[in-house]
Scaffold this motif. Sequence first.
Motif, PDB file in Angstrom:
ATOM      1  N   ALA A  48      49.167  41.317  23.080  1.00  0.00           N
ATOM      2  CA  ALA A  48      50.418  41.025  22.377  1.00  0.00           C
ATOM      3  C   ALA A  48      51.358  42.218  22.468  1.00  0.00           C
ATOM      4  O   ALA A  48      50.900  43.362  22.444  1.00  0.00           O
ATOM      5  CB  ALA A  48      50.154  40.687  20.908  1.00  0.00           C
ATOM      6  N   VAL A  49      52.644  41.921  22.572  1.00  0.00           N
ATOM      7  CA  VAL A  49      53.672  42.955  22.658  1.00  0.00           C
ATOM      8  C   VAL A  49      54.803  42.613  21.698  1.00  0.00           C
ATOM      9  O   VAL A  49      55.173  41.446  21.560  1.00  0.00           O
ATOM     10  CB  VAL A  49      54.235  43.059  24.086  1.00  0.00           C
ATOM     11  N   ILE A  50      55.337  43.644  21.072  1.00  0.00           N
ATOM     12  CA  ILE A  50      56.567  43.476  20.291  1.00  0.00           C
ATOM     13  C   ILE A  50      57.536  44.573  20.721  1.00  0.00           C
ATOM     14  O   ILE A  50      57.184  45.748  20.778  1.00  0.00           O
ATOM     15  CB  ILE A  50      56.300  43.498  18.772  1.00  0.00           C
ATOM     16  N   THR A  51      58.751  44.179  21.068  1.00  0.00           N
ATOM     17  CA  THR A  51      59.737  45.148  21.518  1.00  0.00           C
ATOM     18  C   THR A  51      60.367  45.864  20.325  1.00  0.00           C
ATOM     19  O   THR A  51      60.182  45.469  19.168  1.00  0.00           O
ATOM     20  CB  THR A  51      60.831  44.474  22.337  1.00  0.00           C
ATOM     21  N   SER A  52      61.140  46.883  20.637  1.00  0.00           N
ATOM     22  CA  SER A  52      61.841  47.605  19.574  1.00  0.00           C
ATOM     23  C   SER A  52      62.807  46.675  18.841  1.00  0.00           C
ATOM     24  O   SER A  52      63.091  46.865  17.657  1.00  0.00           O
ATOM     25  CB  SER A  52      62.589  48.808  20.148  1.00  0.00           C
ATOM     26  N   GLY A  53      63.250  45.643  19.535  1.00  0.00           N
ATOM     27  CA  GLY A  53      64.173  44.690  18.925  1.00  0.00           C
ATOM     28  C   GLY A  53      63.502  43.533  18.227  1.00  0.00           C
ATOM     29  O   GLY A  53      64.180  42.685  17.634  1.00  0.00           O
ATOM     30  N   GLY A  54      62.184  43.469  18.298  1.00  0.00           N
ATOM     31  CA  GLY A  54      61.438  42.442  17.585  1.00  0.00           C
ATOM     32  C   GLY A  54      61.038  41.237  18.416  1.00  0.00           C
ATOM     33  O   GLY A  54      60.403  40.316  17.895  1.00  0.00           O
ATOM     34  N   THR A  56      58.716  39.123  20.916  1.00  0.00           N
ATOM     35  CA  THR A  56      57.264  39.147  21.067  1.00  0.00           C
ATOM     36  C   THR A  56      56.824  38.389  22.309  1.00  0.00           C
ATOM     37  O   THR A  56      57.528  37.503  22.811  1.00  0.00           O
ATOM     38  CB  THR A  56      56.580  38.531  19.842  1.00  0.00           C
ATOM     39  N   ASN A  57      55.638  38.750  22.789  1.00  0.00           N
ATOM     40  CA  ASN A  57      55.043  38.082  23.928  1.00  0.00           C
ATOM     41  C   ASN A  57      53.537  38.167  23.779  1.00  0.00           C
ATOM     42  O   ASN A  57      53.015  39.154  23.226  1.00  0.00           O
ATOM     43  CB  ASN A  57      55.480  38.737  25.237  1.00  0.00           C
ATOM     44  N   TYR A  58      52.840  37.119  24.252  1.00  0.00           N
ATOM     45  CA  TYR A  58      51.401  37.026  24.052  1.00  0.00           C
ATOM     46  C   TYR A  58      50.684  36.634  25.322  1.00  0.00           C
ATOM     47  O   TYR A  58      51.218  35.901  26.157  1.00  0.00           O
ATOM     48  CB  TYR A  58      51.083  35.984  22.974  1.00  0.00           C
ATOM     49  N   ALA A  59      49.447  37.098  25.431  1.00  0.00           N
ATOM     50  CA  ALA A  59      48.578  36.600  26.485  1.00  0.00           C
ATOM     51  C   ALA A  59      48.256  35.139  26.201  1.00  0.00           C
ATOM     52  O   ALA A  59      48.183  34.725  25.036  1.00  0.00           O
ATOM     53  CB  ALA A  59      47.295  37.426  26.529  1.00  0.00           C
ATOM     54  N   ARG A  65      47.697  31.586  18.209  1.00  0.00           N
ATOM     55  CA  ARG A  65      46.686  31.991  17.222  1.00  0.00           C
ATOM     56  C   ARG A  65      46.971  33.372  16.646  1.00  0.00           C
ATOM     57  O   ARG A  65      46.665  33.636  15.481  1.00  0.00           O
ATOM     58  CB  ARG A  65      45.291  31.992  17.851  1.00  0.00           C
ATOM     59  N   PHE A  66      47.517  34.261  17.454  1.00  0.00           N
ATOM     60  CA  PHE A  66      47.796  35.631  17.031  1.00  0.00           C
ATOM     61  C   PHE A  66      49.301  35.820  16.847  1.00  0.00           C
ATOM     62  O   PHE A  66      50.108  35.229  17.570  1.00  0.00           O
ATOM     63  CB  PHE A  66      47.312  36.635  18.078  1.00  0.00           C
ATOM     64  N   THR A  67      49.655  36.675  15.889  1.00  0.00           N
ATOM     65  CA  THR A  67      51.056  37.011  15.654  1.00  0.00           C
ATOM     66  C   THR A  67      51.191  38.520  15.499  1.00  0.00           C
ATOM     67  O   THR A  67      50.520  39.120  14.642  1.00  0.00           O
ATOM     68  CB  THR A  67      51.596  36.328  14.390  1.00  0.00           C
ATOM     69  N   ILE A  68      52.038  39.122  16.314  1.00  0.00           N
ATOM     70  CA  ILE A  68      52.300  40.549  16.224  1.00  0.00           C
ATOM     71  C   ILE A  68      53.597  40.761  15.440  1.00  0.00           C
ATOM     72  O   ILE A  68      54.554  39.986  15.573  1.00  0.00           O
ATOM     73  CB  ILE A  68      52.382  41.195  17.624  1.00  0.00           C
ATOM     74  N   SER A  69      53.610  41.797  14.621  1.00  0.00           N
ATOM     75  CA  SER A  69      54.811  42.129  13.851  1.00  0.00           C
ATOM     76  C   SER A  69      54.842  43.637  13.644  1.00  0.00           C
ATOM     77  O   SER A  69      53.875  44.330  13.955  1.00  0.00           O
ATOM     78  CB  SER A  69      54.824  41.393  12.511  1.00  0.00           C
ATOM     79  N   ARG A  70      55.962  44.120  13.136  1.00  0.00           N
ATOM     80  CA  ARG A  70      56.075  45.559  12.924  1.00  0.00           C
ATOM     81  C   ARG A  70      56.899  45.836  11.670  1.00  0.00           C
ATOM     82  O   ARG A  70      57.761  45.037  11.299  1.00  0.00           O
ATOM     83  CB  ARG A  70      56.695  46.241  14.130  1.00  0.00           C
TER      84      ARG A  70
END
Length: 115
Positions: A48-54, A56-59, A65-70
Motif C-alpha cells: 500500500a502507498v499513500i502520497t503526500s497529497g493523500g 492511495t494505491n494498493y497491491a 481489504r486494507f486501507t492506508i492513511s496518514r
Amino acid sequence: VQLQASGGGLVQAGGSLRLSCVASGGIFSINDMGWYRQAPGKQRELVAVITSGGSTNYADSVKGRFTISRDNTKNTVYLQMNSLKPEDTAVYYCNRPSSARRVPWGKGTQVTVSS
C-alpha cells in the motif's frame, strides 16, 4: 529518519488489525509513504502507498481489504487490515516507496493470521 512500526499480533482469519508507523526525524508530510510486508522465504513486497497529497494505491492482493492513511500532525502512517487471510501472515514494515528516498528499515511488526 527512524521508522517504528507497531500493532501486529495474532488474529484469526477474517479478523482485523490496525498497524501504525511513527517516523522520527525528516519532514514527514512531504514524503510519500508505503507499507511493505515480507513473508518467510519470500521477498519484501509493497502492499500500500499513500502520497503526500493523500492519494492511495494498493497491491491487488490486499485491495478492498486494507486501507492506508496518514496523520501528518503525528508523523504517523496507518494500515487498517480487515478480512485477514492466512496468506497475509508476514512482518510488516513502513518506508518510503521510492528507492531513491528510502531510509533504513525499522524492525517491523509481526502479523500472524491463523486459519
